[in-house]
Scaffold this motif. Structure first.
Motif: not given
Lengths: 418, 618
Positions: B409-423
């Motif tokens: 859940r935490i990671n999904e929220f981060g990815e939603r706003f630009g964090l994570g492994s997608d450039l």
């Protein structure tokens, strides 16, 4: 005894003079390729000239083998070969081909590569000749043009799509000469080509071109009156000339400046200093500096022709002009003329229209290549990349030439058997 | 069919047609012969002269490279003229001893101080290259001074084949300012020439080698022109060849960036030279980058100097262990540290697992017992609600929140706003992606060293230790949670303008993530960011700006035992209508609130009060 005599008979029917001409041209070719590409550090069997000799030897055997094929086999094979060649063209067009020099023109068969457009030239020559030999054309029977036109247009457009304009024009040359031989008169040929003249005249920068164009229209009218063609065709030829005269300048004005420039550059390479213009200028300088007798074998190529990236292929005539001068060029031109004359003279001997058509069409392929290539090197024509028969380096085209020679020998050898 | 009974007529017809064809051949062959006669007899002399001395040259006219401007139209990068002394192989004497004497004469040339202009080793290499490079000049002295040019021109009659060229080279008037994303230019390398992307380039071209210079090289470079000239025996131009056209070069296009020069200057000044790290300021509504700094600095001017000095400068930066060539703002991956608590909180709120007033069972007593492990907090905060926990950045609160919410859940929220492994797809090369581990990706990444996922890892991850984010991601993240209107692709390109100033292309904002959360979640996060900066006792109070509602979050990332922490500060303002988001990272500098927040504060101040500050100064 009998066998020996028959052998002698057959040997007499071979045109040895023609074969000597071909060998002489091949020797010139190898000599020029040698002097254009000679590199002392290279092992001889890797060099261009040696490979060219190999191509010619292979080609020579192919030609010899071809001259023994019975002509009715050739007739029977004509159509199947034609369709096979179309298949080859389609394969290169739709992804099967390897991309060389920006145009996909080759099929890689693992062991070797073939160039379907070269094969298509030969297949088209046979099929077109075969059809016309049985169905002569005439402006009084428009239907007679239908099948040959279809035979022509399909490979023409496939080659044009590659894109390879110059080879497509070779197909056109075959077709025009074939039509002439198979029924059209000189006046008919004039009418057929008149729209092209109209475009050129109405478009040229020459001051009196409009007057000349008027004269052309009068000539067309005269020709039409003389030929008494069917009404529909008469009005067609007349109108298409008027239309070509006006519409071409209109169409020209509709082109965007950069498109206009592209066409102008094609027609006049000197307009394009970035690309072809420089090459043509260098080629003309090289030829011109040869003078009457040339600089001598092996001289000059290092100093001047190293500017020409394709000196051993497309610009081989420049090497000739520089090293052997006006006389050398004249000598080779004479060889070419005699070669074409001996080829065409087959038509005087035999009645069989297939034999005659194959002969004139084969000669037209040679003629077209010779004219376009030489005119390019002396700055009279656009840079197209058509090689010079027997002189330019290149395996594919060397084979095409020898196959054509094989056809010609075959025609003379077996032409009268039926 | 052909009728046999007309045999004779048919034969005549055939003979006639053969005759016509032969006549045609004769006609065309005579044209060729006449033309040959014209070239080889009538114009023999001039053609011979041209060919013997190789008098024809193709000169490439290099197109002027486009400039780079800031968003207000102030020049960031321009060109300067530069003199090159070069060897023109075709004009050098062919005979060995004459060539040697030119070589010696060149070595004898000394400037006023008596120093040789050329050194024999590199001059020798250049002479050797003339053997196989015929068609273009070979530089022997780059970026020559006017005095050096005068020296050469003085001796020009003794030096056939030695020519002076004027080129235009890149100039970066602000030196190290913005160097990392502006990039630099250099001669195209042979490796690059082999690539498909550079098919239409040729040897000797100067191309962008990094940053915007590389990214927009096609726009900058324009179209080279060419002219064909005739030269005299010593290789100097005597005229254009008659009848040959020439092609004028078409200058390249200008790039108007989204950078604000004033803001960039302030950011560069505010960020101490001695510290490694990065600053990113963006407009979260569009993704426009307003300022970007990476430290240690880099002076791109060294790349347009003469070879000797360039090599020296290059060696210095390339071998430097602090890696000044790396643009840390996009390629530095750091643990997000406590800034990540906003993600943990957001995920919990979004899934209804925690609320504004959630208190956890265990109060912060300076640490947290999990199994046989004792995880520390940086202070003892007592029992807090969510807003207070964020304001004080209490670890114990987020250990418990993390265990409750869990990583997916935490990671999904981060990815939603630009964090994570997608450039994020910023328009300069070299962007690195971040990493938000969960059990699967953690095990995969650590397969080699045999570490396995354990629930205890959640404790670290919930407070942002163990993930990787880039400063750019951090700025994009803080900006987009404040707007709640989507994540926009960060970009530098505002407009491409042609040489006459007309607009060629404009970059419209591109939404790359939906970037939405529930309004209630949004409100809580805004309040929390507000209280971090503006509430007494908030960890980010040094990021506050007078009369502007700045929101932010501090972070102090642990990266090595015994070293100072990485200082993070991410802020956004004004909270009611976000216009700017800033992320600051200072490597091994200490606490985020103390070290990084003041840098962000200065940038914000300049952004909101820059003009009035300047007016006051005047």
């Amino acid at each position: 005894m009998n066998t020996a005599r028959r052998f002698l008979d057959k040997t007499m029917k071979v045109d040895w003079f023609f074969i000597i001409l071909v060998l002489a041209l091949m020797c010139c070719g190898v000599t020029l390729v040698y002097s254009a590409t000679y590199n002392p550090e290279e092992v001889f069997y890797q060099s261009y000239w040696f490979r060219q000799i190999i191509y010619f030897i292979v080609g020579f055997f192919i030609a010899a083998a071809l001259s023994f094929i019975r002509i009715d086999y050739l007739k029977r094979l004509a159509m199947p070969l034609y369709f096979l060649s179309l298949l080859g063209l389609i394969v290169v067009l739709f992804g099967g081909g390897d991309v060389i020099k920006g145009a996909g023109r080759w099929i890689d068969l693992g062991l070797f590569k073939i160039q379907p457009s070269e094969f298509a030239k030969l297949a088209y020559l046979l099929a077109f000749s075969y059809w016309l030999s049985r169905h002569p054309v005439s402006f009084f029977r428009l239907k007679s043009f239908f099948v040959p036109a279809v035979l022509f247009i399909i490979p023409f457009f496939l080659v044009l799509q590659q894109p390879d304009l110059s080879t497509a024009l070779v197909f056109t040359a075959i077709t025009l000469v074939g039509f002439y031989w198979a029924g059209l008169t000189l006046v008919d040929m004039f009418l057929l080509l008149s729209p092209l003249f109209s475009v050129l005249l109405s478009h040229s920068q020459f001051v009196f071109s409009q007057i000349f164009w008027g004269g052309l229209i009068c000539l067309v009218a005269l020709a039409l009156f003389y030929r008494k063609l069917p009404k529909a065709l008469t009005s067609f030829f007349f109108l298409i000339n008027i239309f070509a005269g006006y519409a071409s300048s209109m169409a020209w004005n509709m082109l965007k400046p950069h498109q206009q420039k592209r066409v102008e550059t094609f027609l006049d390479p000197m307009n394009d200093p970035l690309g072809d213009g420089y090459q043509v200028l260098q080629s003309m300088t090289a030829i011109g500096s040869g003078g009457l007798t040339g600089k001598g074998f092996g001289e000059g190529s290092q100093t001047n022709l190293s500017f020409l990236p394709e000196e051993h292929t497309d610009f081989i005539f420049s090497v000739l002009g520089e090293q052997f001068g006006f006389l050398g060029a004249l000598f080779v031109l004479t060889l070419f003329f005699l070669f074409l004359w001996r080829g065409l003279s087959i038509c005087k001997i035999y009645e069989d229209p297939f034999v005659n058509l194959v002969t004139v069409c084969a000669c037209s392929i040679f003629l077209f290549h010779i004219l376009v290539n030489i005119a390019m090197t002396i700055g009279l024509m656009p840079v197209t990349g058509l090689p010079l028969p027997f002189l330019s380096y290149g395996g594919s085209f060397a084979l095409t030439c020898t196959v054509l020679v094989g056809f010609l020998i075959n025609m003379r050898y077996q032409g009268g058997r039926y | 069919m052909y009728n046999a009974s007309f045999g004779n007529e048919e034969l005549q017809n055939r003979n006639l047609k053969v005759l016509v064809l032969l006549a045609l051949i004769v006609f065309f062959f005579s044209i060729i012969v006449f033309r040959l006669f014209y070239l080889q007899y009538l114009h023999y002399d001039e053609n011979l002269e041209r060919s013997e001395n190789n008098r024809l040259r193709r000169v490439v006219l290099t197109a002027e490279r486009g400039f780079i401007y800031d968003r207000e139209g102030r020049i960031l990068v321009r060109n300067r003229p530069s003199y090159q002394i070069a060897l023109q192989a075709l004009s050098l004497p062919r005979n060995k001893s004459e060539k040697d004497s030119i070589f010696r004469r060149l070595l004898d040339i000394r400037d006023i101080n008596g120093v040789q202009l050329f050194d024999s080793a590199s001059l020798d290499t250049a002479f050797q290259r003339t053997v196989w490079i015929k068609n273009r000049p070979i530089r022997i002295l780059e970026d020559a001074t006017p005095e050096e040019v005068a020296l050469i021109e003085e001796h020009s009659s003794d030096l056939p084949g030695v020519i002076t060229l004027i080129e235009s080279r890149r100039e970066y008037p602000y030196g190290t300012l913005a160097a990392h994303f502006l990039g630099y230019t250099g001669e195209i390398s042979e490796e690059q020439l082999k690539l498909e992307d550079f098919k239409d380039y040729s040897l000797g071209d100067r191309i962008g080698q990094k940053g915007l210079e590389l990214q927009y090289d096609r726009e900058f470079r324009g179209v080279n022109g060419v002219k064909i000239i005739e030269v005299n025996a010593s290789g100097r131009e005597v005229g254009v060849v008659e009848g040959m056209g020439s092609q004028e070069p078409i200058p390249g296009m200008h790039l108007v960036t989204t950078i604000d020069l004033d803001l960039q200057k302030i950011a560069e000044e505010a960020f101490p030279d001695s510290v490694r790290g990065a600053v990113v300021a963006i407009d979260p509504r569009t993704g426009e980058i307003l300022a970007m700094v990476s430290s240690p600095r880099l002076d791109p001017n060294i790349f347009s100097l003469k070879r000797r000095e360039r090599n020296k400068g290059w060696a210095e930066v390339a071998l430097d262990s602090t890696r000044p060539l790396t643009n840390r703002a996009i390629a530095g991956a750091y643990p997000p540290a406590s800034v990540f608590k906003l993600v943990t909180a957001g995920a919990g709120l979004e899934h209804g697992l925690i609320g504004r007033n959630t208190h956890f069972q265990k109060a912060c007593t300076g640490g947290f017992q999990f199994g046989n492990r004792y995880q520390k907090c940086w202070s003892s905060h007592g029992n807090l609600n969510l807003i207070h926990a964020l304001r004080l950045s209490c670890d114990v609160y987020f250990y418990q929140a993390g265990l409750l919410i869990d990583m997916p859940r935490i990671n999904e929220f981060g990815e939603r706003f630009g964090l994570g492994s997608d450039l994020l797809g910023i328009d300069i090369p070299g962007e690195r992606s971040g990493w938000l581990p969960d059990s699967a990706s953690f095990n995969k990444r650590n397969k080699r060293n045999g570490w396995r996922w354990a629930r205890g890892l959640i404790l670290n991850l919930a407070i942002g230790q163990g993930q990787l984010v880039t400063p750019l991601q951090q700025a994009v993240f803080i900006g987009s949670i404040a707007t709640n209107e989507g994540v926009y692709r960060p970009h530098f390109m505002k407009e491409i303008r042609s040489i006459d100033g007309s607009l060629v292309r404009r970059q419209e904002p591109v939404k790359i993530r939906e970037g939405k959360m529930k309004p209630e979640t949004h409100q809580v996060l805004l309040d929390a960011m507000d209280s971090v900066v503006n509430h007494i006792g908030g960890t980010g109070k040094r990021g506050a700006v007078k009369n502007i509602r700045v929101g932010g979050k501090t972070g102090s990332g642990e990266w090595k035992k015994g070293e100072k922490t990485h200082a993070w500060f991410a802020s956004v303002a004004p909270l009611d209508d976000p216009k700017i988001a800033v992320a600051v990272i200072m490597e091994a500098a200490g606490g985020g609130g103390a070290m990084a927040a003041p840098v962000a504060q200065k940038i914000m101040e300049e952004f909101f009060y820059g003009d009035s500050l300047k007016r006051e100064e005047q």
